[in-house]
Design a protein around this motif. Structure first.
Motif, mmCIF file in Angstrom:
data_model
loop_
_atom_site.group_PDB
_atom_site.id
_atom_site.type_symbol
_atom_site.label_atom_id
_atom_site.label_comp_id
_atom_site.label_asym_id
_atom_site.label_seq_id
_atom_site.Cartn_x
_atom_site.Cartn_y
_atom_site.Cartn_z
ATOM 1 N N PRO A 14 80.493 175.850 54.747
ATOM 2 C CA PRO A 14 80.439 175.037 53.590
ATOM 3 C C PRO A 14 81.880 174.304 53.278
ATOM 4 O O PRO A 14 82.699 174.942 53.012
ATOM 5 C CB PRO A 14 79.990 176.050 52.464
ATOM 6 C CG PRO A 14 80.686 177.575 52.839
ATOM 7 C CD PRO A 14 80.592 177.373 54.258
ATOM 8 N N GLU A 16 83.355 171.281 50.698
ATOM 9 C CA GLU A 16 83.022 170.040 49.566
ATOM 10 C C GLU A 16 83.763 168.658 50.408
ATOM 11 O O GLU A 16 84.849 168.609 50.790
ATOM 12 C CB GLU A 16 83.998 170.304 48.408
ATOM 13 C CG GLU A 16 83.540 171.755 47.788
ATOM 14 C CD GLU A 16 82.269 171.466 47.077
ATOM 15 O OE1 GLU A 16 81.873 170.364 46.426
ATOM 16 O OE2 GLU A 16 81.561 172.370 47.016
ATOM 17 N N LYS A 57 79.707 165.953 47.650
ATOM 18 C CA LYS A 57 78.758 167.232 47.553
ATOM 19 C C LYS A 57 79.182 168.412 48.531
ATOM 20 O O LYS A 57 80.314 168.032 49.292
ATOM 21 C CB LYS A 57 77.459 166.662 47.860
ATOM 22 C CG LYS A 57 77.452 166.192 49.499
ATOM 23 C CD LYS A 57 76.112 165.486 49.843
ATOM 24 C CE LYS A 57 76.150 164.503 51.216
ATOM 25 N NZ LYS A 57 74.775 163.882 51.360
ATOM 26 N N THR A 58 78.625 169.294 48.518
ATOM 27 C CA THR A 58 78.733 170.328 49.687
ATOM 28 C C THR A 58 77.938 170.321 50.885
ATOM 29 O O THR A 58 76.563 169.923 50.771
ATOM 30 C CB THR A 58 78.485 171.684 48.917
ATOM 31 O OG1 THR A 58 79.259 171.980 47.795
ATOM 32 C CG2 THR A 58 78.826 172.926 50.000
#
Length: 80
Positions: A14, A16, A57-58
């Motif tokens: 994940p 950002e 966003k991620t």
């Protein structure tokens, strides 16, 4: 290409991301800066894949290098 990428990890990364910024995903699995390229693919048939974020966003970059949605995870690691 018969060469197979190294599985960096069997789960996504994940990250950002920031709108308008370019990211270069490691396709060979050799980078020490996963999920991003550090030039370890030199002298291989692999090249990094550019991802440009369209918004803040991620996103989940593929860690197993077996995704069909390069460079993002598609759940392919569940079949390894």
């Amino acid at each position: 290409m018969s060469e197979r990428p190294k599985i960096a990890q069997k789960s996504p990364y994940p990250v950002e991301v920031s709108a308008g910024k370019a990211y270069f995903w490691c396709s060979c699995g050799q980078s020490s800066k996963q999920p991003f390229c550090d030039g370890s693919h030199k002298d291989t048939g692999f090249t990094p894949v550019k991802y440009e974020a369209d918004s803040d966003k991620t996103v989940f970059f593929c860690g197993c290098k077996a995704t069909g949605k390069v460079p993002l995870c598609d759940g392919g690691h569940n079949k390894l």
